[in-house]
Structure formats: structure tokens, C-alpha cells
Design a protein around this motif. Structure first.
Motif, mmCIF file in Angstrom:
data_model
loop_
_atom_site.group_PDB
_atom_site.id
_atom_site.type_symbol
_atom_site.label_atom_id
_atom_site.label_comp_id
_atom_site.label_asym_id
_atom_site.label_seq_id
_atom_site.Cartn_x
_atom_site.Cartn_y
_atom_site.Cartn_z
ATOM 1 N N GLY A 175 -7.028 -4.037 10.941
ATOM 2 C CA GLY A 175 -7.250 -2.663 10.478
ATOM 3 C C GLY A 175 -8.439 -2.526 9.549
ATOM 4 O O GLY A 175 -9.385 -3.321 9.594
ATOM 5 N N SER A 176 -8.349 -1.500 8.697
ATOM 6 C CA SER A 176 -9.480 -1.197 7.812
ATOM 7 C C SER A 176 -9.777 -2.355 6.856
ATOM 8 O O SER A 176 -10.917 -2.564 6.466
ATOM 9 C CB SER A 176 -9.177 0.075 7.031
ATOM 10 N N ASP B 14 -2.848 1.628 5.261
ATOM 11 C CA ASP B 14 -1.672 0.790 5.444
ATOM 12 C C ASP B 14 -2.146 -0.650 5.603
ATOM 13 O O ASP B 14 -3.348 -0.919 5.527
ATOM 14 C CB ASP B 14 -0.856 1.247 6.666
ATOM 15 N N ASP C 80 -2.087 -3.796 8.223
ATOM 16 C CA ASP C 80 -1.852 -4.109 9.631
ATOM 17 C C ASP C 80 -1.877 -5.624 9.822
ATOM 18 O O ASP C 80 -2.939 -6.239 9.774
ATOM 19 C CB ASP C 80 -2.939 -3.465 10.501
#
Ligand code: DCP
Ligand code: MG
Ligand code: MN
Length: 338
Positions: free
Chosen positions: A178-179, A189, A191
Motif C-alpha cells: 500500500g501507501s 490503513d 496493508d
């Protein structure tokens, strides 16, 4: 910086594409499939167009751009925006919908239905509609889940998960995607991708996930389960966690991935979503297909473009090889932001 060409900001139509994308996203959200598709196709054309399109006439000459969108393109070039988009942003129904869509467990059709029924606030929903257990948690912790997680906290939360994982099975590999993997300063969030050497199916990983979730729940780290595996093959777990001493609930996702599919999964779960769309689009231009499980060629399609088979697997295990197979220069995760 290289890249796939059609997604770099060096594209002379980058600003036009950006605004059309926003407009398309709006239509997607309000479930206007026809316009969503028209905007997608126009964006696809512009991404492949290497000269700047300034007038409606020029735009209409291009494939897959109709009169209405051609006029919008001219408006964007002339005004750096779209009135229609500004209206959409100001539309209170849209703002209410936006708000509802941020609730965990609320999808576009449900959110739209509530907005159309006249519900305006989270209080309205709590008082008047039937909520699933997930949606109830989503509303109760709306502000928590809406608060970005500083990178240092992602690292601290991640370390707790990793050491729990190592105590259960030291051979498991836990990666935060993710980010966070893109190097973001804050994340919405966490991930987690979970794999193990020499696995070709998630079945071999299920018991680890079960043990990990039980352990982290017992220690008070996991505070809620949201989407949890149902069928045999379901390999994801969504929930909420807390850093000891911090009252804010954080969203955390676990995804089991066989090592044989790790490259495709990493690529997908690193994002961002627009970069993913551009990679899938690129695969599509070759008649190939890219998803979180792999890159496939020779996908057979029927008259209505519907898939007739899954195609032949080109690559799935190695992220870099997927780029290579697509003929795209490697992009480190930090540069996968469109
Ligand atoms: N993803 C996607 N399309 C979606 C949702 C997700 O391609 N509609 C992929 C790309 C995302 C990744 O999954 O990067 C993880 O999804 P998240 O929603 O967690 O998004 P990010 O991690 O990128 O951002 P955030 O910091 O908001 O969590
Ligand atoms: Mg994320
Ligand atoms: Mn996520």
C-alpha cells in the motif's frame, strides 16, 4: 523519469486527463456507467496522444471522443477546470454520499440509496437504517478510520505484527504494501502481504493467518474483525488494531499470497490505484490481462469483449519481470504515484 509514457506528467494533455479523470470518477460514483465508460475511453485516447489537444474540433478528430467530451476538453484547456465538476463537488447530495462512502463496509449502491432516501448524517443512519455489524463499527470509529496514520506508527504497528508472526512461524514473510511501500508520510490503513517460500496456494498459509489473528487478538492488538475469510480459498482478513497507549483504532488488512503470485500481488497492493489502472490498461492494449494474481496473454474474448478464458500465465512471481514483460521500465514503488 521514464515510465509508461501515457501516465507521466510530461504528457501534454496531463492536466486535461486529470480533470476528465475526476469527472469520470464522479460519474462512476453515481453509477452512471455510460458516462463513466465514455470518460475512460476519452482518457485512454488522450494518454496516447502526444500533441496537446486545445479545441473541441481537434478532440473530436481523435478516436473514441464524442462531441460532448470534446467540448469539455476545450473547456478544460481554456479554464483549467470544468463547471460541471465544480457543481458536482458542491452538490450536497454528492457530499453526503462522499461521507457515507467513507464508512467501512458501505459500497456505492448502499451509500447512494441512503443519500437518495434523504439521510444526511451518520446520526441519521444510526437512528433509522439497518446497519451490518461492520458498518456499525465503521460508524462508531468513523473518525479513527478517517485519521491518517503517521509513518512511524505504521512501522511500530508493523513491528508488532512481524514479531508475532516470527514467533508463530519464522519462515513466513510479512511485507507492508500500500501507501507505506510507496514511501508515503501517512497511510489510511496498513496493508500486509503474507507469504512463505515454495507456496503455490494460499491453503498452505491459512493456518498461519488463523494463528496470527488469534495471537494478536489475545494480546489486545487486534480490536475488531471486519471482513474475515468465509470460504476455503478466502485469503484476506480486514480488521482494526491499536498501538498500546494510543486510543485511535487503525484499519489493518492481511492478505495471504502464495510465493508463486507474490510479484503480481505486490504490484497490485502497492498501487496507487491510478497507476494500477494504467498498468492494466497497458496490458489490455496488448490483448493481455493483469490482475493481482498474474499477467496473462492470449486472453480469448467474445464479440462483446467478454472473457472466454483466463489466458496463459506470463508472469506472477516476480514484480520486476512483470514490468519487463509489459515493456515498461521498472518503477520503484516511490514513483508509482500518478
Ligand atoms: N487498490 C486498487 N484499486 C482499488 C483499491 C485498492 O488498485 N479500488 C490497490 C492499490 C492500493 C492497494 O490496493 O495501493 C491498497 O489499497 P488501499 O485502499 O489500502 O490504498 P493505499 O494503501 O494505496 O492508500 P491508503 O494510504 O489510503 O491506505
Ligand atoms: Mg492502504
Ligand atoms: Mn488497505
Amino acid at each position: 523519469t521514464g515510465g509508461t509514457g501515457e501516465i507521466t506528467s510530461s504528457n501534454p494533455n496531463a492536466r486535461t486527463i486529470e480533470v476528465l479523470q475526476e469527472m469520470g470518477d464522479f460519474y462512476e460514483k453515481v453509477k452512471d456507467q455510460w458516462r463513466t465508460r465514455a470518460y475512460r475511453m476519452a482518457i485512454g485516447t488522450l494518454k496516447k496522444t502526444m500533441n496537446k489537444i486545445r479545441t473541441a474540433d481537434e478532440a473530436e478528430e481523435l478516436p473514441k471522443i464524442g462531441k460532448r467530451i470534446a467540448k469539455k476538453i476545450e473547456e478544460i484547456v481554456l479554464t483549467d477546470g470544468l463547471r460541471r465538476l465544480e457543481y458536482a463537488k458542491q452538490d450536497p447530495t454528492d457530499r453526503i454520499l462522499q461521507n457515507f462512502l467513507k464508512i467501512y463496509g458501505v459500497g456505492p449502491s448502499q451509500g447512494l440509496k441512503w443519500a437518495q432516501q434523504g439521510y444526511k448524517t451518520l446520526e441519521d443512519l444510526k437512528a433509522h437504517v439497518h446497519l451490518s455489524e461492520n458498518q456499525r463499527i465503521g460508524i462508531a470509529h468513523y473518525n479513527d478510520f478517517d485519521t491518517r496514520i503517521p509513518r512511524e506508527e505504521v512501522i511500530a504497528l508493523g513491528d508488532i505484527v512481524k514479531s508475532a508472526g516470527a514467533s508463530i512461524d519464522p519462515n513466513m514473510e510479512l511485507t507492508i504494501g500500500g501507501s507505506y511501500r510507496r514511501g508515503a508520510a501517512t497511510s489510511g490503513d496498513i496493508d500486509f502481504l503474507i507469504t512463505k517460500a515454495n507456496t503455490t496456494t494460499t491453503i498452505d498459509l491459512l493456518s498461519f493467518l488463523e494463528d496470527l489473528v488469534r495471537h494478536l487478538t489475545d494480546t489486545g492488538f487486534l480490536v475488531a474483525a471486519l471482513a474475515v475469510p468465509r470460504g476455503e480459498s478466502s485469503s484476506k482478513w480486514h480488521g482494526a488494531c491499536v498501538l498500546p497507549g494510543n486510543p485511535i483504532w487503525r484499519r489493518i488488512d492481511f492478505l495471504l499470497v502464495p510465493e508463486s503470485e507474490m510479484g503480481a500481488a505486490l504490484l497490485y497492493f502497492t498501487g496507487d490505484d491510478i497507476f494500477n489502472r494504467s498498468m492494466r490498461f497497458l496490458a489490455g492494449t496488448k490483448g493481455w490481462r493483469l490482475n493481482q494474481r498474474g499477467l496473462y496473454k492470449d486472453v480469448m474474448r467474445g464479440a462483446g469483449r467478454e472473457k472466454l478464458n483466463e489466458g496463459i500465465l506470463v508472469e506472477a512471481a516476480d514484480e520486476k519481470k512483470i514490468f519487463r514483460a509489459l515493456g515498461v521500465p521498472w518503477r520503484p514503488p516511490e514513483q508509482r504515484i500518478c
